[in-house]
Design a protein around this motif. Structure first.
Motif, short mmCIF file in Angstrom:
data_model
loop_
_atom_site.label_atom_id
_atom_site.label_comp_id
_atom_site.label_asym_id
_atom_site.label_seq_id
_atom_site.Cartn_x
_atom_site.Cartn_y
_atom_site.Cartn_z
N ASN A 81 -0.49 8.01 5.16
CA ASN A 81 -0.78 7.17 3.99
C ASN A 81 -1.35 5.80 4.35
OD1 ASN A 81 0.17 9.10 2.12
ND2 ASN A 81 2.29 8.45 2.50
N ALA A 82 -1.75 5.62 5.60
CA ALA A 82 -2.27 4.30 6.00
C ALA A 82 -3.50 3.92 5.19
CB ALA A 82 -2.60 4.31 7.49
N LYS A 83 -4.37 4.89 4.89
CA LYS A 83 -5.58 4.58 4.13
C LYS A 83 -5.26 4.14 2.71
CE LYS A 83 -6.31 9.54 3.25
NZ LYS A 83 -5.30 9.98 4.25
N HIS A 84 -4.17 4.70 2.14
CA HIS A 84 -3.79 4.30 0.79
C HIS A 84 -3.17 2.90 0.78
CE1 HIS A 84 -4.84 8.31 -0.12
NE2 HIS A 84 -3.70 8.88 0.23
N ARG A 85 -2.35 2.60 1.76
CA ARG A 85 -1.77 1.25 1.85
C ARG A 85 -2.86 0.21 2.08
NH1 ARG A 85 2.20 4.02 4.97
NH2 ARG A 85 1.25 3.21 6.88
N PHE A 86 -3.84 0.56 2.92
CA PHE A 86 -4.91 -0.39 3.17
C PHE A 86 -5.75 -0.59 1.91
CE2 PHE A 86 -9.29 -1.38 4.36
CZ PHE A 86 -9.09 -2.56 5.07
N SER A 87 -5.93 0.46 1.12
CA SER A 87 -6.70 0.33 -0.11
C SER A 87 -6.07 -0.69 -1.05
CB SER A 87 -6.82 1.69 -0.81
OG SER A 87 -7.56 1.58 -2.01
N ARG A 88 -4.74 -0.66 -1.17
CA ARG A 88 -4.05 -1.65 -2.01
C ARG A 88 -4.21 -3.05 -1.43
NH1 ARG A 88 1.92 -0.27 -3.61
NH2 ARG A 88 1.52 -2.20 -4.77
N PHE A 89 -4.07 -3.17 -0.11
CA PHE A 89 -4.26 -4.48 0.53
C PHE A 89 -5.67 -5.00 0.30
CE2 PHE A 89 -6.11 -6.51 4.32
CZ PHE A 89 -5.41 -7.70 4.32
N TYR A 90 -6.65 -4.11 0.39
CA TYR A 90 -8.05 -4.51 0.19
C TYR A 90 -8.27 -5.05 -1.22
CZ TYR A 90 -13.06 -3.96 -0.59
OH TYR A 90 -14.37 -4.17 -0.94
N HIS A 91 -7.77 -4.34 -2.24
CA HIS A 91 -7.99 -4.77 -3.61
C HIS A 91 -7.20 -6.05 -3.93
CE1 HIS A 91 -9.35 -0.51 -4.22
NE2 HIS A 91 -10.27 -1.16 -4.89
N ARG A 92 -5.99 -6.18 -3.38
CA ARG A 92 -5.25 -7.43 -3.57
C ARG A 92 -6.00 -8.62 -2.98
NH1 ARG A 92 -0.62 -4.38 -2.08
NH2 ARG A 92 -0.69 -5.31 -0.01
N THR A 93 -6.59 -8.40 -1.81
CA THR A 93 -7.34 -9.48 -1.17
C THR A 93 -8.57 -9.85 -1.99
OG1 THR A 93 -6.59 -8.70 1.00
CG2 THR A 93 -8.46 -10.21 0.96
N LEU A 94 -9.25 -8.86 -2.55
CA LEU A 94 -10.41 -9.15 -3.39
C LEU A 94 -10.00 -10.00 -4.59
CD1 LEU A 94 -12.54 -5.87 -3.52
CD2 LEU A 94 -12.80 -7.85 -2.02
N CYS A 95 -8.87 -9.70 -5.20
CA CYS A 95 -8.42 -10.49 -6.34
C CYS A 95 -8.16 -11.94 -5.93
CB CYS A 95 -7.15 -9.88 -6.93
SG CYS A 95 -7.41 -8.30 -7.79
N ARG A 96 -7.57 -12.13 -4.75
CA ARG A 96 -7.35 -13.49 -4.27
C ARG A 96 -8.67 -14.22 -4.00
NH1 ARG A 96 -3.48 -10.86 -0.72
NH2 ARG A 96 -1.37 -11.01 -1.60
N LEU A 97 -9.61 -13.52 -3.40
CA LEU A 97 -10.88 -14.16 -3.03
C LEU A 97 -11.67 -14.60 -4.26
CD1 LEU A 97 -12.10 -11.91 -0.08
CD2 LEU A 97 -11.06 -14.17 0.04
N ILE A 98 -11.54 -13.89 -5.37
CA ILE A 98 -12.28 -14.29 -6.57
C ILE A 98 -11.44 -15.17 -7.49
CG2 ILE A 98 -13.67 -12.18 -6.47
CD1 ILE A 98 -12.10 -11.16 -8.90
#
Length: 307
Positions: A81-98
């Motif tokens: 499930n590493a790819k799924h956990r990273f997907s959540r981390f990626y989208h959370r980071t995008l929200c912070r960046l914008i």
């Protein structure tokens, strides 16, 4: 006899002082010349923030291209499930960046697989729900061809549907296979994006795959803060992406703004068998999402109530 004339009131101005002209309104020049500087540096600037928008776009592109793509391309080939956990981390980071803050009410359904059913008003919903839920999106096939966004969607194992008659059966079977394999899905049963001021009726045809899930969880997403203040009706178009709006121009206007927030309500999940048929299921879930969205738009407190 001369007519009486009242004496003029004594003037407090010193002798020789120039009188102010009252026939013209006072005008002030900006400290820095040019419309661009006034647009960016003015105090009241609904069309300002160009530097902020450029910075955010650059950070998102750098993070995605230099980090997000390479890591997910490796993880997607590995078991687990590493790819799924990273997907959540990626989208959370995008929200912070914008600059988009997230407020989450309730908890994700612990059942696997779960069919998460949400209202849909903007392309931002992908970032917001991707940051909150461990699930794959069901998206229209057109998204697969979009620059950058299509690549991100494919790396996130998005299920693309065309909704054409000759493909409906095969696409429904693909979604069932994802659910039967233990993958949770995020579904937008409105079939399109709304203007953010209402929730469109949920189409019952989208719930044909519900029996393959162990639970159905209604999800409500409302963008309720702009500039740190409650969002009014006239400001909902800052977030809502609908009709013939262009993605690039809409994103440019949004990324200029500050103090934005999305509220996600995760209502308790339930077994899909409690509904008599898919029409009853669509009405039940739609009512729950609609009532919560209306309360959030009116700045009223909301609890994650069961459907």
């Amino acid at each position: 006899m001369a007519a009486f004339q009242p004496a003029s009131p004594p003037s407090s101005a010193p002798a020789g002082a120039r009188r102010l002209r009252r026939d013209r309104p006072l005008r002030f020049r900006p400290r820095l010349p040019g419309r661009a500087w006034a647009d960016v540096l003015g105090h009241d600037r609904p069309e300002g923030g160009r530097v902020r928008a450029v910075r955010r776009i650059a950070l998102v592109l750098l993070f995605t291209v230099l980090f997000g793509f390479p890591v997910q391309m490796v993880l997607i080939r590995l078991p687990g499930n590493a790819k799924h956990r990273f997907s959540r981390f990626y989208h959370r980071t995008l929200c912070r960046l914008i600059g988009l803050r997230l407020r989450v009410i309730g908890l994700p359904s612990p059942e696997r697989p779960t069919l998460h059913v949400s209202n849909h008003s903007s392309w931002l919903d992908i970032m917001v729900l991707g940051a909150v839920l461990d699930a794959r999106f069901v998206s229209k096939a057109d998204v697969a061809g979009w620059p950058l966004i299509g690549t991100v969607a494919r790396l996130g194992s998005t299920v693309f549907v065309s909704r054409t008659r000759n493909r409906t059966g095969a696409e429904a079977q693909e979604m069932r296979a994802k659910l039967e394999g233990g993958e949770s899905l995020i579904l937008f049963p409105e079939g399109t994006t709304s203007d953010g001021a209402r929730v469109l009726p949920f189409r019952s045809s989208f719930f044909a795959i519900a029996p393959a899930a162990r639970a159905v969880q209604p999800v409500t997403v409302v963008y309720d803060r702009l500039g740190g203040l409650p969002v009014g009706r006239k400001d909902r178009a800052v977030f809502a992406w609908y009709g013939d709006m262009e993605t690039a121009s809409h994103a440019w206007r949004l990324l200029r703004r500050t103090g934005t927030r999305a509220t996600v309500v995760l209502h308790p999940g339930f077994v899909p068998d409690v509904a008599s048929d898919r029409k009853d299921l669509a009405i039940r879930v739609g009512r729950t999402v609609t009532e919560a969205a209306a309360a959030l738009r009116q700045n009223r407190p909301v609890e994650a109530e069961a459907a």
